[in-house]
Write a protein that holds these residues in place. Structure first.
Motif, PDB file in Angstrom:
ATOM      1  N   UNK A 129       0.824  -1.206   0.000  1.00 42.42           N
ATOM      2  CA  UNK A 129       0.000   0.000   0.000  1.00 42.42           C
ATOM      3  C   UNK A 129       0.860   1.258   0.000  1.00 42.42           C
ATOM      4  N   UNK A 130       1.917   1.241   0.836  1.00 41.10           N
ATOM      5  CA  UNK A 130       2.813   2.394   0.889  1.00 41.10           C
ATOM      6  C   UNK A 130       3.517   2.587  -0.452  1.00 41.10           C
ATOM      7  N   UNK A 131       3.985   1.478  -1.037  1.00 39.72           N
ATOM      8  CA  UNK A 131       4.657   1.566  -2.339  1.00 39.72           C
ATOM      9  C   UNK A 131       3.692   2.049  -3.414  1.00 39.72           C
ATOM     10  N   UNK A 132       2.445   1.527  -3.376  1.00 34.91           N
ATOM     11  CA  UNK A 132       1.443   1.948  -4.352  1.00 34.91           C
ATOM     12  C   UNK A 132       1.112   3.431  -4.185  1.00 34.91           C
ATOM     13  N   UNK A 133       1.039   3.900  -2.927  1.00 32.77           N
ATOM     14  CA  UNK A 133       0.794   5.320  -2.690  1.00 32.77           C
ATOM     15  C   UNK A 133       1.919   6.185  -3.230  1.00 32.77           C
ATOM     16  N   UNK A 134       3.169   5.722  -3.045  1.00 33.98           N
ATOM     17  CA  UNK A 134       4.311   6.450  -3.590  1.00 33.98           C
ATOM     18  C   UNK A 134       4.257   6.476  -5.113  1.00 33.98           C
ATOM     19  N   UNK A 135       3.874   5.323  -5.702  1.00 30.95           N
ATOM     20  CA  UNK A 135       3.739   5.268  -7.157  1.00 30.95           C
ATOM     21  C   UNK A 135       2.644   6.184  -7.666  1.00 30.95           C
ATOM     22  N   UNK A 141       2.721  13.379 -10.657  1.00 30.37           N
ATOM     23  CA  UNK A 141       3.669  14.433 -11.000  1.00 30.37           C
ATOM     24  C   UNK A 141       4.355  14.185 -12.342  1.00 30.37           C
ATOM     25  N   UNK A 142       4.493  12.924 -12.725  1.00 25.97           N
ATOM     26  CA  UNK A 142       5.183  12.619 -13.985  1.00 25.97           C
ATOM     27  C   UNK A 142       4.265  12.765 -15.190  1.00 25.97           C
ATOM     28  N   UNK A 143       3.001  12.410 -15.041  1.00 23.89           N
ATOM     29  CA  UNK A 143       2.083  12.425 -16.170  1.00 23.89           C
ATOM     30  C   UNK A 143       1.087  13.577 -16.106  1.00 23.89           C
ATOM     31  N   UNK A 144       0.499  13.788 -14.925  1.00 23.33           N
ATOM     32  CA  UNK A 144      -0.560  14.786 -14.811  1.00 23.33           C
ATOM     33  C   UNK A 144      -0.008  16.207 -14.816  1.00 23.33           C
ATOM     34  N   UNK A 145       1.078  16.448 -14.088  1.00 25.54           N
ATOM     35  CA  UNK A 145       1.590  17.812 -13.956  1.00 25.54           C
ATOM     36  C   UNK A 145       1.995  18.422 -15.302  1.00 25.54           C
ATOM     37  N   UNK A 146       2.700  17.698 -16.196  1.00 22.85           N
ATOM     38  CA  UNK A 146       3.019  18.301 -17.506  1.00 22.85           C
ATOM     39  C   UNK A 146       1.781  18.721 -18.291  1.00 22.85           C
ATOM     40  N   UNK A 147       0.708  17.929 -18.202  1.00 22.34           N
ATOM     41  CA  UNK A 147      -0.528  18.290 -18.902  1.00 22.34           C
ATOM     42  C   UNK A 147      -1.121  19.573 -18.327  1.00 22.34           C
ATOM     43  N   UNK A 148      -1.112  19.674 -17.001  1.00 24.89           N
ATOM     44  CA  UNK A 148      -1.658  20.872 -16.367  1.00 24.89           C
ATOM     45  C   UNK A 148      -0.786  22.096 -16.650  1.00 24.89           C
TER      46      UNK A 148
END
Length: 703
Positions: A129-135, A141-148
């Motif tokens: 769960x912790x790893x999935x949350x980090x992912x 930030x890797x995919x959504x932020x550039x679009x925004x």
């Protein structure tokens, strides 16, 4: 849904670049105020878990209690910093940046506590769960932020605004991110918070906040408070001694935050007062802690007894901290009576310091024109401190401005930020062109009721000789004056004029513009009746006389022998002293003004009607600017008898009110000047002996 969208707006408020601008000092301050209470809760959490007989996982409980003890409410803290007028100070910026780190640390640990509680312990499921949350965080930030960022850049360029379909997709994405956060084992609010963090601050974030703010904070959030209050059960507190123990731990944790701030401040050679203030600010509690406690009871990390005790202590701590903040942090007005705080005391060869107040971009050209009339050069430099008057409301865009001291460089894209950037750019461009002007821009973000305190504080901090206050009305299309932005601006001007920290000039603009824009000489008229205010007007004209493109006409009004005083309390001795001072001011003005074309006239008048007629004749000669004192001295009061009875704007004085009135029909711009000296003494009533070359005897305060 209300909670999810509220936490999403909190994520929008947090500006990650502001952390980098604060450097390592921000990190160490955050660490010093987080680790001690976190460690205290971790040590005592095991004992509390046993005594409270909680049925949750012990590790999750200890981690949750540690987060509760160390968290700071950033949204509440940002408004507190604004209300305490610390937004532009080093302490305010440091506190906000540290709060961002502390809140981020708290949310990460909260998600870990939820994951451990859901999986029943530190198992492979919890680790996953912790790893999935980090992912999830990395993907946002890797995919959504550039679009925004592309959407924000497109909106900044002005080529294409954000479409409604794009807004809708983003708002639906909040629910999707919350669902994914709940699906992988962290709480839904953490998913929404991460989604908000991924959207860069800009036109897009400002637009989203504007869409959500009233609806979420006005409808959903009050309902959340009601539900949280209903969940509190005082009868669930069975162990009073244990409740007192938890209360003591909360207070000790608060003291540890203050101690951590003091130690770190000492390490950076800061004053102890700043360290204490930082620690108190970091103890600000609010809706964020209530959200975390709600998450804890929903996920059964804590029970009803723990929830009730912690909510009560949050309220108690807030009630204790706020009075301390008012006494320790809130800057009080320093009664600093510095030298040369008026134009008459100013040495022409030294730097002239001016505070220019801006409540609307439309007043900027007039303010720049007045500053330009002071003839700034390398040999006669002028330092201008520009204060943008911004009303503090509950809307988030105001809080966004606090995160960057150079907010005028930010491009958030809302109407407020666009205006701020335009004002700053205008003054900076003027400074670059002129060469003899230094400009510093800041913001007074506060309610209109206390905004005058920001102006006075800034004036005292920079030891200004003059404050420029734009009149609350501007020129309309039909030539009349209409209210510029907000009626409360008039009250701000009144309060500054009631207790002037230095010379105050109220600028009534009727299209004065820059000197170069006239093409011909700027024709300035000075109405001189006598008294400290008119002497200040003469001092400003003295400064203007150094400009070759300014023509000055000084008109002196002399009472006729038959005119009598309006007050029997005015002694002949005081009037004679004032007359001597007026003669000295005029003589010095004529002696120093040898470069410019100066015309001097004298008119003997006996009443207000004759005074108005002379002023009307002067204004009809095509003057571009008139300088007039707010009050007309002891002798001049005879010549304006009765004019105060029908005054519409008494803060301008009788002559200033006359020149503004529609009935008079003036077409020129006006500057109404008030001296900080009342009867050649300080405005607070105390008299002071001036330098021998300026004044031989002080006169009693006439106000």
């Amino acid at each position: 849904m209300g909670l999810i969208y509220y936490i999403f707006t909190i994520g929008l408020e947090i500006g990650l670049p502001s952390i980098r601008s604060s450097g390592w000092r921000c990190f160490w301050f955050a660490l010093a105020c987080t680790i001690p209470p976190f460690a205290l809760a971790a040590v005592s959490g095991v004992t509390l878990h046993k005594k409270l007989d909680e049925h949750s996982n012990q590790v999750a409980f200890v981690l949750f209690i540690s987060v509760s003890f160390s968290v700071s409410a950033f949204s509440v803290l940002a408004r507190t910093v604004a209300e305490l007028k610390l937004g532009s100070t080093e302490l305010g910026r440091l506190t906000l940046s540290a709060a961002i780190l502390v809140d981020s640390f708290a949310w990460i640990n909260l998600s870990a506590a939820v994951a451990i509680s859901e999986s029943g312990g530190v198992t492979l499921s919890a680790i996953f769960t912790v790893i999935a949350g980090t992912g999830f965080y990395i993907v946002c930030f890797a995919l959504l932020r550039p679009m925004m960022q592309k959407l924000s850049k497109r909106a900044i360029s002005g080529n294409e605004p954000v479409r409604e379909s794009e807004e809708l997709a983003i708002l639906v994405g909040v629910l999707v991110s919350a669902f994914l956060g709940d699906l992988i084992g962290i709480h839904a609010v953490f998913g929404a918070f991460t989604y908000g963090l991924a959207i860069p601050q800009g036109p897009l974030s400002a637009l989203l906040v504007e869409k959500l703010d009233d609806f979420v904070r006005g409808i959903f959030l009050p309902l959340f408070y009601v539900i949280s209050g209903l969940r509190m059960d005082i009868s669930s507190i069975k162990q009073v001694d244990l409740a007192l123990y938890i209360a003591m731990l909360v207070l000790v944790a608060a003291l540890l935050k203050v101690l951590g701030g003091v130690i770190t401040a000492a390490a950076y050679d800061m004053q102890m007062h700043d360290g204490i203030s930082f620690g108190l600010l970091m103890n600000s509690k609010g809706v964020i802690e209530l959200v975390m406690l709600t998450v804890g009871i929903n996920k059964k990390i804590i029970g009803s007894q723990s929830f009730t005790i912690l909510v009560i202590m949050s309220v108690v701590l807030t009630a204790m901290v706020n009075p301390l903040l008012d006494s320790m942090v809130k800057p009080t007005r320093r009664l600093v009576f510095y030298k040369r705080r008026s134009l008459r005391w100013h040495d022409p060869g030294s730097e002239l310091r001016i505070v220019a107040c801006v409540h609307n971009p439309r007043v900027v050209p007039a303010l720049i024109a007045i500053i330009d009339c002071t003839v700034p050069t390398k040999h006669m430099p002028v330092s201008v401190s520009v204060i943008q008057l911004i009303e503090l409301t509950g809307h988030t865009p105001t809080l966004l401005l606090l995160q960057d001291p150079m907010f005028h460089k930010a491009k958030y894209g809302s109407h407020l930020e666009t205006q701020s950037a335009a004002v700053s750019h205008a003054f900076q461009s003027y400074a670059q062109i002129t060469g003899g002007v230094q400009v510093r821009t800041s913001a007074a973000i506060s309610p209109f009721v206390t905004m005058h305190e920001d102006i006075v504080t800034e004036t005292e901090n920079c030891h200004a000789a003059m404050v420029l206050l734009p009149f609350h009305m501007h020129l309309a299309v039909d030539g009349s004056l209409e209210i510029a932005s907000h009626t409360a601006v008039r009250n701000v001007n009144k309060k500054v004029l009631d207790n002037p920290p230095c010379t105050v000039a109220v600028v009534i603009d009727r299209g004065i513009g820059s000197i170069s824009a006239h093409g011909t000489a700027l024709r300035v008229g000075v109405l001189f009746f006598g008294g400290p205010d008119d002497c200040e007007s003469l001092a400003l004209a003295d400064r203007m006389s150094n400009h070759p493109a300014i023509e000055i006409c000084v008109v002196r009004f002399i009472p006729a022998n038959g005119s009598t005083s309006t007050s029997s309390l005015i002694s002949e001795d005081a009037e004679q002293r004032e007359r001597n001072m007026d003669e000295q001011c005029l003589r010095q003005f004529v002696e120093r003004s040898t470069i410019a074309a100066i015309e001097y006239r004298e008119h003997v008048v006996s009443n207000a009607e004759e005074t108005v007629e002379v002023i009307r004749k002067l204004e009809s000669e095509g003057k571009d600017l008139l300088l007039v004192g707010k009050e007309q001295g002891l002798a001049g009061s005879r010549l304006i008898a009765g004019m105060n009875e029908w005054s519409e704007f008494p803060e301008l004085g009788p002559i200033g009110d006359l020149l503004v009135s529609t009935d008079f029909g003036a077409t020129c711009s006006v500057v109404v000047i008030q001296s900080p000296l009342g009867g050649y003494g300080y405005a607070d009533g105390s008299s002071v002996r001036m330098k021998p070359d300026r004044c031989e005897d002080p006169v009693s305060d006439r106000r």
